[in-house]
Design an enzyme around this catalytic site. Structure first.
Site, PDB file in Angstrom:
ATOM      1  N   HIS A  47       0.834  -1.198   0.000  1.00  0.00           N
ATOM      2  CA  HIS A  47       0.000   0.000   0.000  1.00  0.00           C
ATOM      3  C   HIS A  47       0.867   1.245   0.000  1.00  0.00           C
ATOM      4  CE1 HIS A  47       0.474   0.713   4.417  1.00  0.00           C
ATOM      5  NE2 HIS A  47       0.397  -0.600   4.533  1.00  0.00           N
ATOM      6  N   ASP A  58      -0.275   4.308   1.100  1.00  0.00           N
ATOM      7  CA  ASP A  58      -0.674   5.275   2.123  1.00  0.00           C
ATOM      8  C   ASP A  58       0.018   4.972   3.443  1.00  0.00           C
ATOM      9  OD1 ASP A  58      -2.233   2.882   2.230  1.00  0.00           O
ATOM     10  OD2 ASP A  58      -3.628   3.857   3.592  1.00  0.00           O
ATOM     11  N   ASP A  76       6.265   0.567   6.764  1.00  0.00           N
ATOM     12  CA  ASP A  76       4.817   0.289   6.615  1.00  0.00           C
ATOM     13  C   ASP A  76       4.203   1.327   5.679  1.00  0.00           C
ATOM     14  OD1 ASP A  76       2.281  -0.677   6.878  1.00  0.00           O
ATOM     15  OD2 ASP A  76       1.951   0.126   8.867  1.00  0.00           O
ATOM     16  N   GLU A 129      -5.094   1.558   2.311  1.00  0.00           N
ATOM     17  CA  GLU A 129      -5.096   0.327   3.108  1.00  0.00           C
ATOM     18  C   GLU A 129      -5.315   0.641   4.575  1.00  0.00           C
ATOM     19  OE1 GLU A 129      -3.384  -2.856   5.665  1.00  0.00           O
ATOM     20  OE2 GLU A 129      -2.710  -0.796   5.518  1.00  0.00           O
ATOM     21  N   GLU A 130      -4.771   1.767   5.021  1.00  0.00           N
ATOM     22  CA  GLU A 130      -4.809   2.084   6.453  1.00  0.00           C
ATOM     23  C   GLU A 130      -6.200   2.524   6.922  1.00  0.00           C
ATOM     24  OE1 GLU A 130      -2.539   1.315   8.374  1.00  0.00           O
ATOM     25  OE2 GLU A 130      -0.571   1.501   7.432  1.00  0.00           O
ATOM     26  N   GLU A 173       4.353  -6.141   3.821  1.00  0.00           N
ATOM     27  CA  GLU A 173       4.090  -5.504   5.124  1.00  0.00           C
ATOM     28  C   GLU A 173       5.163  -5.931   6.123  1.00  0.00           C
ATOM     29  OE1 GLU A 173       1.775  -3.396   6.079  1.00  0.00           O
ATOM     30  OE2 GLU A 173      -0.086  -3.730   4.962  1.00  0.00           O
ATOM     31  N   HIS A 196       3.254   2.668  12.791  1.00  0.00           N
ATOM     32  CA  HIS A 196       2.147   3.407  13.411  1.00  0.00           C
ATOM     33  C   HIS A 196       2.587   4.124  14.685  1.00  0.00           C
ATOM     34  CE1 HIS A 196      -1.305   1.037  11.285  1.00  0.00           C
ATOM     35  NE2 HIS A 196      -0.219   1.075  10.548  1.00  0.00           N
TER      36      HIS A 196
HETATM   37 ZN   LIG Z   1       0.772  -1.581   6.345  1.00  0.00          ZN
END
Ligand SMILES: [Zn+2]
Length: 393
Positions: free
Chosen positions: A82, A84, A114, A146-147, A171, A358
């Site tokens: 992804h 984003d 990520d 995706e997030e 990932e 994150h």
């Molecule tokens: Zn991810």
């Protein structure tokens, strides 16, 4: 094709990190992923890939998926990720999250593990292999959102895109192959009664009273699921249901007119989110009838199915062989169930650490880069250049 005009790896990583592609349900934070996608499109075109930009209509801010294909034919290998990132608390970072920074033997930046950093690693891996003949295509898929909603992956499924036979999602998994994770449902129960003076219960229909029965029933259902479904390959081996928040009523001397509960349910592979929702609806309908009250169940966002590629899949086996690690499960959800539903044996395997994602100072250890590029090269060689991708049906 001239690979020499591509920037060196750190420069490619820095370009992607500098391009804010935060996706968020909060429109003030949400950014388009267009600059990331067009940059990737340029690089992969330079390598000789055929590039398709796919608008993701359900997203705001004109977001796109990228599908870049090298080689003709069917089958082959998909490398997916992804574009984003989650939002970040800039003031908690030691360095600018949008500026690639090297320190302590690692690269730091929002999305480095990520997972925007995955795409330049693919480029590094494939560059020296392009002089060889590809028997099966290599397809790079870069998705939007995706997030948040997983709308990019949903769009691939809606369009029934024929991508390949095997898919790897980069990932962060600490270089371990992941062949299963739980699904995610987040649902809201709304109870509509009627308010009235508290001194006479017959003047209304108390939604909080009804919620008492709903809560009890959901907890019973949770117990039932836990006794029926168990997969010891997960750290938490049963499906879980968390009663997350509740809102209802306004005053002690008013009959509560309406009440809402939100919960999250994480099914194991083999459980369908739609079937679960149906079962819960039936149970709630019974309470609604008994209490003469309206009860609704609605998803807070479209659910993500649980994911499993069987451990005996040749793709899982080959990833285990390359990494010298047993395939296992993870606690987070990915786009894997969507790629799996497009008929691909799918494995999640990437160089980063989910514990570093994150949160402030997201990083990728430099020591992971070359071993991961090597793994990608072996996969590309096995499934696209040698004929293994053709032989496996
Ligand atoms: Zn991810």
């Amino acid at each position: 094709m001239s690979t020499s005009v591509l920037p060196p790896l750190p420069e490619m990583l820095a370009t992607l990190i500098a391009s804010n592609s935060v996706s968020s349900a909060n429109p003030q934070l949400d950014q388009t992923n267009q600059p990331v996608i067009t940059q990737l499109a340029t690089w992969f075109e330079t390598l000789g890939f055929q590039v398709e930009l796919m608008p993701v209509h359900t997203t705001h801010n004109k977001k796109l998926n990228l599908i870049a294909r090298y080689g003709e034919g069917t089958g082959g290998l998909v490398l997916a990720g992804h574009t984003d990132t989650v939002p970040c608390d800039e003031h908690l970072w030691q360095s600018n999250p949008f500026q690639l920074t090297e320190r302590d033997d690692a690269y730091f930046g929002l999305g480095i593990c990520d997972m925007k950093g995955f795409f330049p690693l693919i480029i590094e891996a494939v560059k020296p292999l392009l002089t060889q003949t590809f028997q099966c295509p290599l397809v790079v898929v870069a998705t939007a959102d995706e997030e948040t909603s997983m709308d990019g992956a949903r769009a691939l499924v809606d369009a029934q895109k024929k991508l390949g036979r095997f898919a790897l999602i980069g990932e962060p998994t600490n270089m371990k192959p992941i062949n299963m994770h739980k699904g995610i449902m987040m649902e809201r129960v709304s109870i509509f009664g009627s308010s009235g003076h508290s001194s006479d219960p017959s003047l209304g229909n108390n939604a909080l009273d009804a919620m008492y029965y709903v809560l009890g029933d959901l907890m019973q259902f949770r117990q039932k699921l836990a006794s029926q479904f168990n997969n010891p390959l997960f750290t938490v081996p049963t499906p879980t249901m968390n009663l997350g928040c509740i809102h209802g009523g306004d005053n002690p001397n008013r009959i509560c007119g309406s009440c809402e509960l939100a919960f999250d349910l994480r099914p194991l592979p083999g459980m369908s989110t739609e079937a679960l929702r149906d079962s819960i609806r039936q149970r709630l309908a019974l309470i609604a009838e008994q209490r003469s009250i309206d009860i609704e169940l609605n998803p807070l966002f479209p659910s993500v199915e649980a994911f499993e590629t069987p451990a005996k899949s040749p793709f899982v086996q080959y990833c285990q062989q390359l990494t010298q690690q047993q395939a296992e499960s993870v606690a987070f959800a990915t786009e894997a169930p969507f790629l799996r539903s497009l008929g691909m044996d799918t494995v999640v395997l990437g160089p980063g650490d989910i514990a570093k994602a994150h949160q402030p100072d997201e990083c990728l250890p430099l020591s992971r880069i070359n071993p991961f590029i090597k793994i990608l090269q072996q996969l590309i060689h096995h499934y696209c250049i040698s004929s293994a991708g053709l032989k496996v049906t």
